[in-house]
Design an enzyme around this catalytic site. Structure first.
Site, mmCIF file in Angstrom:
data_model
loop_
_atom_site.group_PDB
_atom_site.id
_atom_site.type_symbol
_atom_site.label_atom_id
_atom_site.label_comp_id
_atom_site.label_asym_id
_atom_site.label_seq_id
_atom_site.Cartn_x
_atom_site.Cartn_y
_atom_site.Cartn_z
ATOM 1 N N ASN A 1 42.285 27.644 46.941
ATOM 2 C CA ASN A 1 42.800 29.014 46.969
ATOM 3 C C ASN A 1 43.659 29.285 48.204
ATOM 4 O O ASN A 1 44.017 30.431 48.470
ATOM 5 C CB ASN A 1 41.637 30.016 46.948
ATOM 6 C CG ASN A 1 40.929 30.028 45.612
ATOM 7 O OD1 ASN A 1 41.525 29.763 44.579
ATOM 8 N ND2 ASN A 1 39.633 30.332 45.638
ATOM 9 N N HIS B 1 35.726 40.442 38.723
ATOM 10 C CA HIS B 1 34.982 39.361 39.371
ATOM 11 C C HIS B 1 33.475 39.623 39.383
ATOM 12 O O HIS B 1 33.020 40.764 39.399
ATOM 13 C CB HIS B 1 35.488 39.194 40.811
ATOM 14 C CG HIS B 1 35.026 37.945 41.461
ATOM 15 N ND1 HIS B 1 33.899 37.885 42.256
ATOM 16 C CD2 HIS B 1 35.539 36.688 41.438
ATOM 17 C CE1 HIS B 1 33.739 36.659 42.704
ATOM 18 N NE2 HIS B 1 34.720 35.901 42.223
ATOM 19 N N GLU C 1 41.469 44.060 39.108
ATOM 20 C CA GLU C 1 42.085 43.116 40.044
ATOM 21 C C GLU C 1 43.592 43.130 39.809
ATOM 22 O O GLU C 1 44.046 43.360 38.684
ATOM 23 C CB GLU C 1 41.527 41.706 39.819
ATOM 24 C CG GLU C 1 40.022 41.618 39.957
ATOM 25 C CD GLU C 1 39.481 40.222 39.680
ATOM 26 O OE1 GLU C 1 40.226 39.236 39.891
ATOM 27 O OE2 GLU C 1 38.331 40.109 39.247
ATOM 28 N N SER D 1 41.509 36.023 38.597
ATOM 29 C CA SER D 1 41.282 34.721 39.216
ATOM 30 C C SER D 1 41.189 33.567 38.238
ATOM 31 O O SER D 1 41.477 32.432 38.601
ATOM 32 C CB SER D 1 40.003 34.766 40.052
ATOM 33 O OG SER D 1 38.890 35.097 39.234
ATOM 34 N N ASP E 1 41.186 45.039 43.580
ATOM 35 C CA ASP E 1 40.886 43.788 44.272
ATOM 36 C C ASP E 1 42.156 42.931 44.277
ATOM 37 O O ASP E 1 42.605 42.458 43.238
ATOM 38 C CB ASP E 1 39.746 43.069 43.544
ATOM 39 C CG ASP E 1 39.295 41.808 44.258
ATOM 40 O OD1 ASP E 1 40.063 41.266 45.076
ATOM 41 O OD2 ASP E 1 38.169 41.349 43.981
ATOM 42 N N HIS F 1 43.651 37.596 45.073
ATOM 43 C CA HIS F 1 44.541 36.488 44.706
ATOM 44 C C HIS F 1 46.015 36.854 44.816
ATOM 45 O O HIS F 1 46.875 36.031 44.501
ATOM 46 C CB HIS F 1 44.206 36.010 43.297
ATOM 47 C CG HIS F 1 42.832 35.439 43.196
ATOM 48 N ND1 HIS F 1 42.546 34.119 43.455
ATOM 49 C CD2 HIS F 1 41.640 36.026 42.903
ATOM 50 C CE1 HIS F 1 41.247 33.908 43.314
ATOM 51 N NE2 HIS F 1 40.676 35.046 42.983
ATOM 52 N N LYS G 1 41.429 33.142 51.375
ATOM 53 C CA LYS G 1 42.266 32.465 50.382
ATOM 54 C C LYS G 1 43.635 32.185 50.992
ATOM 55 O O LYS G 1 43.787 31.207 51.712
ATOM 56 C CB LYS G 1 42.334 33.304 49.098
ATOM 57 C CG LYS G 1 40.990 33.356 48.374
ATOM 58 C CD LYS G 1 41.057 34.126 47.089
ATOM 59 C CE LYS G 1 39.812 33.981 46.234
ATOM 60 N NZ LYS G 1 38.539 34.217 46.881
#
Length: 378
Positions: A40, A129, A173, A177, A202, A205, A236
């Protein structure tokens, strides 16, 4: 326990810890080196030894207590390095308040229980998540999940339920992910304005990767001030540890007083906070890394089947059942690529996959060779 472990074996779902030595580009296991496609570290910072040397030169050798911080932030763990890091984050996000915690899981499982009670409703994307789902279970608010990225379903729930609750939070998100797809932020903001919602986003990523300054998708699309609680990780794209919350000053104060995962967690060591701050101060200038990553994604779009290409640096290669996912991972490792079989409960049953994570330390030769190998495997 024996029965449970045997069941996992029978389902090709038993996991084991594998000892490796890895940076963004390469991973070593049993004295063999692989191209690392399971990291990541999206900006490839862990492979940049020059950057690490530059950081170490900034550390005052006479400074004490940088390696440990054995207390919570509300006791004796709130070192000056926390202030420095949170000030840097605040500047990055236009002066909004920042709060740093030990990791993203602690944030997602702690924020909503601290901010909501029985008079509130939380509507979360179906693919949110696991840490967010744990947070929903720990809180007192009523919660439901809406079909993934389905704004029509979300609005039906809002039409029915919004009048019954004091506050409504919508949780999602920016980049998911496991599927690598993106939330429809413009539609979510429109629903926020229409129904008087709170948005929780979120950006784990997307932070570091998206936006002209690397601050994520919300900022890239001009919606950052519409997000009531924005969270991201430093573990990440930033190749460090910890996570952070961006919100208003009043919400931050409530979290400091009510967020159990902050109150009862040991603080991060100053050395880690300084490393994060060092990288964040350079983040807006890392456009070359972001452009290179974008170019790698573009190569996948032109050379692989459109059915497996996403708009982001996360690419799921679907296998279906667990056995096939494990076989694909083994075949790829035979060819020098380290990938991981993603299985239930990380993804739904029957949706096992190989998850490719592209990062800026990879070369075009790395990705072209992978595409050739994958196409030969079939």
């Amino acid at each position: 326990m024996n029965e449970l472990l045997q069941t996992l074996r029978d389902q090709n779902n038993l996991r084991k810890l594998t000892t490796v030595r890895a940076d963004a580009r390469y991973l070593t296991h049993d004295n063999r080196r692989y191209v690392n496609l399971s990291s990541n570290d999206y900006l490839g910072l862990s492979a940049d030894t020059a950057l690490q040397r530059e950081f170490l030169k900034e550390i005052d050798p006479a400074e004490r207590f940088l390696m440990s911080n054995p207390s919570s932030r509300l006791m004796t763990g709130n070192s000056p390095e926390y202030d420095r890091l949170e000030d840097t984050l605040s500047t990055l996000f236009g002066g909004r308040s920042a709060l740093v915690l030990s990791n993203g899981f602690a944030i997602n499982s702690g924020v909503l229980p601290a901010l909501t009670d029985k008079s509130d409703l939380i509507l979360a994307d179906k693919l949110a998540h696991a840490s967010l789902i744990d947070g929903l279970r720990l809180g007192e608010a009523t919660w439901q999940r809406f079909a993934h990225n389905d704004m029509a379903h979300l609005e039906r729930l809002l039409t029915k339920l919004r009048p019954l609750y004091r506050n409504v939070w919508v949780v999602t998100e920016s980049i998911f992910s496991m599927d690598g797809d993106c939330a429809p932020l413009s539609q979510l903001v429109a629903l926020k304005r229409k129904y008087g919602l709170n948005l929780y986003l979120d950006e784990a990523h997307a932070f570091g990767v998206r936006g002209s300054d690397g601050t994520g998708m919300a900022r890239e699309m001009g919606f950052d001030t519409e997000i009531d609680v924005l969270i991201a990780t430093l573990g990440k794209a930033m190749a460090s540890c910890g996570g952070f919350i961006i919100t208003d000053a009043e919400t931050r104060e409530v979290l400091v007083n009510r967020m159990r995962t902050l109150i009862f967690s040991t603080a991060l060591p100053p050395i880690n906070l300084l490393w994060s701050d060092f990288l964040l101060r350079r983040l807006p200038a890392m456009n070359d890394r972001r452009k290179h990553l974008t170019s790698l994604v573009a190569r996948f779009k032109t050379q692989m089947s459109p059915s497996i290409v996403t708009p982001t640096h996360i690419l799921p290669l679907m296998a279906g059942d667990n056995r096939r996912a494990l076989e694909l991972a083994a075949r790829l490792r035979e060819n020098g690529f380290w990938t991981t079989a993603i299985r239930y409960p990380t993804v739904p049953r029957g949706a096992a996959r190989i998850r490719i994570s592209l990062n800026a330390a990879l070369t075009t030769e790395d990705t072209d060779r992978f595409i050739q190998v994958w196409n030969n495997i079939g």
